[in-house]
Design a protein around this motif. Sequence first.
Motif, PDB file in Angstrom:
ATOM      1  N   ILE A   1       0.731   4.223  -2.806  1.00 16.14           N
ATOM      2  CA  ILE A   1       0.413   5.620  -2.489  1.00 16.14           C
ATOM      3  C   ILE A   1       1.492   6.552  -3.020  1.00 16.14           C
ATOM      4  O   ILE A   1       1.203   7.606  -3.603  1.00 16.14           O
TER       5      ILE A   1
ATOM      6  N   TYR B   1      -9.433  12.748   0.013  1.00 14.43           N
ATOM      7  CA  TYR B   1      -9.171  12.508  -1.406  1.00 14.43           C
ATOM      8  C   TYR B   1     -10.449  12.150  -2.157  1.00 14.43           C
ATOM      9  O   TYR B   1     -10.593  12.487  -3.342  1.00 14.43           O
TER      10      TYR B   1
ATOM     11  N   ILE C   1      -6.489   6.742  -4.622  1.00 14.05           N
ATOM     12  CA  ILE C   1      -5.785   7.040  -3.378  1.00 14.05           C
ATOM     13  C   ILE C   1      -6.730   6.903  -2.190  1.00 14.05           C
ATOM     14  O   ILE C   1      -6.371   6.337  -1.142  1.00 14.05           O
TER      15      ILE C   1
ATOM     16  N   TYR D   1      -6.256   4.442   1.104  1.00 13.79           N
ATOM     17  CA  TYR D   1      -6.220   4.981   2.471  1.00 13.79           C
ATOM     18  C   TYR D   1      -7.313   4.362   3.342  1.00 13.79           C
ATOM     19  O   TYR D   1      -7.100   4.067   4.517  1.00 13.79           O
ATOM     20  N   LYS D   2      -8.489   4.144   2.761  1.00 13.91           N
ATOM     21  CA  LYS D   2      -9.563   3.494   3.537  1.00 13.91           C
ATOM     22  C   LYS D   2      -9.169   2.080   3.906  1.00 13.91           C
ATOM     23  O   LYS D   2      -9.405   1.629   5.041  1.00 13.91           O
TER      24      LYS D   2
ATOM     25  N   TYR E   1      -7.161   4.698   7.302  1.00 11.15           N
ATOM     26  CA  TYR E   1      -7.061   6.150   7.438  1.00 11.15           C
ATOM     27  C   TYR E   1      -8.314   6.790   6.835  1.00 11.15           C
ATOM     28  O   TYR E   1      -8.304   7.297   5.710  1.00 11.15           O
TER      29      TYR E   1
ATOM     30  N   GLU F   1      -8.196  10.679   5.940  1.00 14.18           N
ATOM     31  CA  GLU F   1      -7.378  10.919   4.746  1.00 14.18           C
ATOM     32  C   GLU F   1      -8.095  10.419   3.504  1.00 14.18           C
ATOM     33  O   GLU F   1      -8.072  11.046   2.443  1.00 14.18           O
ATOM     34  N   SER F   2      -8.752   9.276   3.634  1.00 16.86           N
ATOM     35  CA  SER F   2      -9.515   8.723   2.521  1.00 16.86           C
ATOM     36  C   SER F   2     -10.637   9.683   2.121  1.00 16.86           C
ATOM     37  O   SER F   2     -10.857   9.942   0.935  1.00 16.86           O
TER      38      SER F   2
ATOM     39  N   ASN G   1       0.804  -1.223   0.000  1.00 19.08           N
ATOM     40  CA  ASN G   1       0.000   0.000   0.000  1.00 19.08           C
ATOM     41  C   ASN G   1       0.836   1.271   0.000  1.00 19.08           C
ATOM     42  O   ASN G   1       0.515   2.232  -0.705  1.00 19.08           O
ATOM     43  N   GLU G   2       1.873   1.296   0.803  1.00 21.25           N
ATOM     44  CA  GLU G   2       2.705   2.501   0.891  1.00 21.25           C
ATOM     45  C   GLU G   2       3.362   2.807  -0.451  1.00 21.25           C
ATOM     46  O   GLU G   2       3.417   3.970  -0.883  1.00 21.25           O
TER      47      GLU G   2
END
Length: 401
Positions: free
Chosen positions: A196, A231, A215, A219-220, A224, A227-228, A192-193
């Motif tokens: 992103i 976006y 994105i 994030y979801k 997060y 953050e999700s 995932n990182e």
Amino acid sequence: MSTLFDLTQTLKTLIKEKNYSDAYKLLNENLQNFSLEQIRSDKFFSYQVIYLYIKTNMHQSIFDFINEYDISLESRTFAILLNQLQKSFKENRRSFPDVVNNFCDLVSVNQLDTSKRTYESTKNGRKKTIKLASDKENWFMAKANALYELKDYSKCIEVCNLALESIEDFSLSNDIWLSRKIALSKYALGNNEEAIDIYLKLLNKKNEWFIQYDIAVIYKDMGYIEESFKYAIQAINSFGKLESKVKLIQFLADLLQDLNENELSFKHYSLARIIRIQNQWSITESLSNKLKQFEYPEITVEKLPELKKELFAYWNSFKIEDNQPSSNERLHGRIDKIMHINERGMDGFIKTNNSKNLYFNLPATSDLLNVLKEGSAVSFEIYYDKAKNKEKAVNIKNENK
């Protein structure tokens, strides 16, 4: 048929007339009358046969014919047939990634032409030369898409990276699509990182709603939610037809439910449902089950304008740009490209008198939407967007007499 040439010409005529059943019958009745060497050496006959199999969705017959007669496709012939294969799938709204993947393996990508063809496009009264992808570039795109659909993510990443290393000048933003495919594959593999990081770099090149949506999804998945949501809101506020964003709207509904905004969540699910009804798309089981969780009165199709107005206002409330110009100086230029005109407004690029390209966008309420065209003379001021580290044109005025 007395000769292979006669058979080829008759097949060509029947295929052109879309009389595929007679063409297939004629082929079966006459194929055994010619030797392996005759068939293998006649490239035009092979093309007609494979083309017929593509048009009749007889995919296994393509490979059986090639293997039985030891057919070697010339690079340009292969490229044309690959295009026809993909076009056939698009027309039938079906996907056969295994067929595309195996078809790509019939040639070495290094044999394919790297030159680009062009065609003239006319939009808003202006002619524009469009560069098409080379045969080599098309091979990479087809292969990468097939591997991704086959869930061979590691191989997909390998092919995409090879394409990005091999091709210097991409057409139609294909470098963006390949990079996105890498990010999607990384996400599918649980990286995932890394996914992103790739997406955030892509946003600097192509600030499109579907990249913002991707994105938000990652994030979801990482937990997060805030953050999700950020976006996802950026994605819904970015240009693009609302109908194209139906999955994004349902995704926003999911997020709002996670944030305990139940009424707003219900309204987003309802909007997704109404869009599907209006476009005669099926209502997914997931969407139906989501709506059953709520006790609010059903929002009918007739109330769509009111619902859209309310949700547009809600989405717009998250916009943080004040669009105040960085200086009071007015500059001049022309509308170089209009990217979108829809219910959200208009956006595109202005070419200044010193040949600098600046992004602009106008809301749906602007009187200029029915006035500006590509080539229109305009004056404007410049706003510096600190978040994106970019300048954009604001306070636009029509300068055409």
